[in-house]
Design an enzyme around this catalytic site. Structure first.
Site, PDB file in Angstrom:
ATOM      1  N   CYS A 191       0.839  -1.211   0.000  1.00 16.12           N
ATOM      2  CA  CYS A 191       0.000   0.000   0.000  1.00 16.12           C
ATOM      3  C   CYS A 191       0.871   1.258   0.000  1.00 16.12           C
ATOM      4  CB  CYS A 191      -0.895   0.039   1.234  1.00 16.12           C
ATOM      5  SG  CYS A 191      -2.017  -1.345   1.341  1.00 16.12           S
TER       6      CYS A 191
ATOM      7  N   ARG B  27      -7.883  -4.517  -2.868  1.00 13.86           N
ATOM      8  CA  ARG B  27      -7.489  -3.341  -3.663  1.00 13.86           C
ATOM      9  C   ARG B  27      -8.548  -3.125  -4.747  1.00 13.86           C
ATOM     10  NH1 ARG B  27      -2.390  -2.656  -1.684  1.00 13.86           N
ATOM     11  NH2 ARG B  27      -1.528  -4.599  -0.901  1.00 13.86           N
TER      12      ARG B  27
HETATM   13  C1  BEZ Z   1       0.583  -4.580   1.863  1.00 15.53           C
HETATM   14  O1  BEZ Z   1       1.779  -4.775   1.831  1.00 15.53           O
HETATM   15  O2  BEZ Z   1       0.074  -3.535   1.489  1.00 15.53           O
HETATM   16  C2  BEZ Z   1      -0.293  -5.704   2.321  1.00 15.53           C
HETATM   17  C3  BEZ Z   1       0.118  -7.003   2.090  1.00 15.53           C
HETATM   18  C4  BEZ Z   1      -0.685  -8.043   2.529  1.00 15.53           C
HETATM   19  C5  BEZ Z   1      -1.874  -7.780   3.192  1.00 15.53           C
HETATM   20  C6  BEZ Z   1      -2.284  -6.471   3.399  1.00 15.53           C
HETATM   21  C7  BEZ Z   1      -1.485  -5.429   2.955  1.00 15.53           C
END
Ligand code: BEZ
Length: 229
Positions: free
Chosen positions: A64, A142
């Site tokens: 993110c 997402r």
């Molecule tokens: C992230 O790195 O944004 C992420 C990865 C796995 C689950 C939730 C967020």
């Protein structure tokens, strides 16, 4: 498939709610929200701009962080296409404020020029079907909604938690939607700005005849005609 059949399972109502999602060509659901840019009524904030409403799973997460800073770095490209950006996750406003500050420090990016919605009560996430319980019952996937100036949803993209989105693709779809609207055309596979577009296929013999008279086009068959803009 999402059905509205009644169920006796506990929490079925909530599950139906989390599974319902607005569809293409429907009016974008409106809501009031607390954001990093202050409180807003979504439809009023949008005005007559295009808008991309996107969810990210959670604050202080690595993928993110890369997505949000890349969108910040390229926000002018959206602005020049009359498109506003707005993010959302199921986090508090305090968490959002701290994370936005941290991102600016660690990723050498501008402070996010677009608002982040603090959706602690999951109102927006549920309204837009951003929680996919088999992927995660607690955070949004997402999701990304393209909403046009008439507040109609025009395209929807979903990615899972572990794959970041592609900003070039997000921009390409925006340009394709705007080009299709402006010129009454469709955009073929892998289309990008400057490429030939598709003359929409005929729906009657009269339209077949009208297309036969078109000049300066690439005619592959009566139903597949490309042209330059
Ligand atoms: C992230 O790195 O944004 C992420 C990865 C796995 C689950 C939730 C967020």
């Amino acid at each position: 498939m999402c059905t509205a059949s009644p169920s006796t399972t506990p929490n079925a109502g909530l599950r139906e709610q989390t599974r319902s999602l607005p569809r293409i060509s429907e009016t974008a659901p409106d809501f009031k929200a607390v954001t990093t840019h202050g409180e807003l009524q979504f439809s009023e904030w949008q005005g007559n701009s295009w808008t991309i409403l996107f969810s990210h799973p959670a604050d202080f997460t690595p993928v993110c962080s890369t997505e949000l800073t890349e969108l910040a770095k390229r926000s002018k490209e959206f602005e020049t296409k009359n498109c506003k950006l707005i993010g959302v996750s199921i986090d508090s406003i305090h968490s959002h404020l701290a994370w936005v500050d941290n991102l600016a420090k660690i990723l050498d990016a501008p402070r996010l020029p677009y608002p982040l919605i603090a959706d602690s009560d999951r109102k927006v996430a549920e309204l837009y079907g951003m929680i996919h319980p088999n992927e995660s019952a607690t955070v949004t996937v997402r999701a990304l909604f393209y909403i046009d100036p008439k507040h109609t949803i025009r395209a929807i993209i979903y990615y899972p938690l572990n794959v970041g989105r592609n900003v070039d693709e997000i921009l390409r779809v925006l340009e394709a939607l705007q080009t299709a609207d402006t010129n009454g055309v469709a955009c073929p596979v892998n289309w990008k700005k400057g490429d030939k577009v598709i003359v929409p296929p005929p729906k009657s013999y009269k339209e077949v005849e009208a297309r036969a008279a078109l000049q300066n086009v690439e005619r592959l068959d009566f139903y597949l005609i490309k042209k330059s803009l």
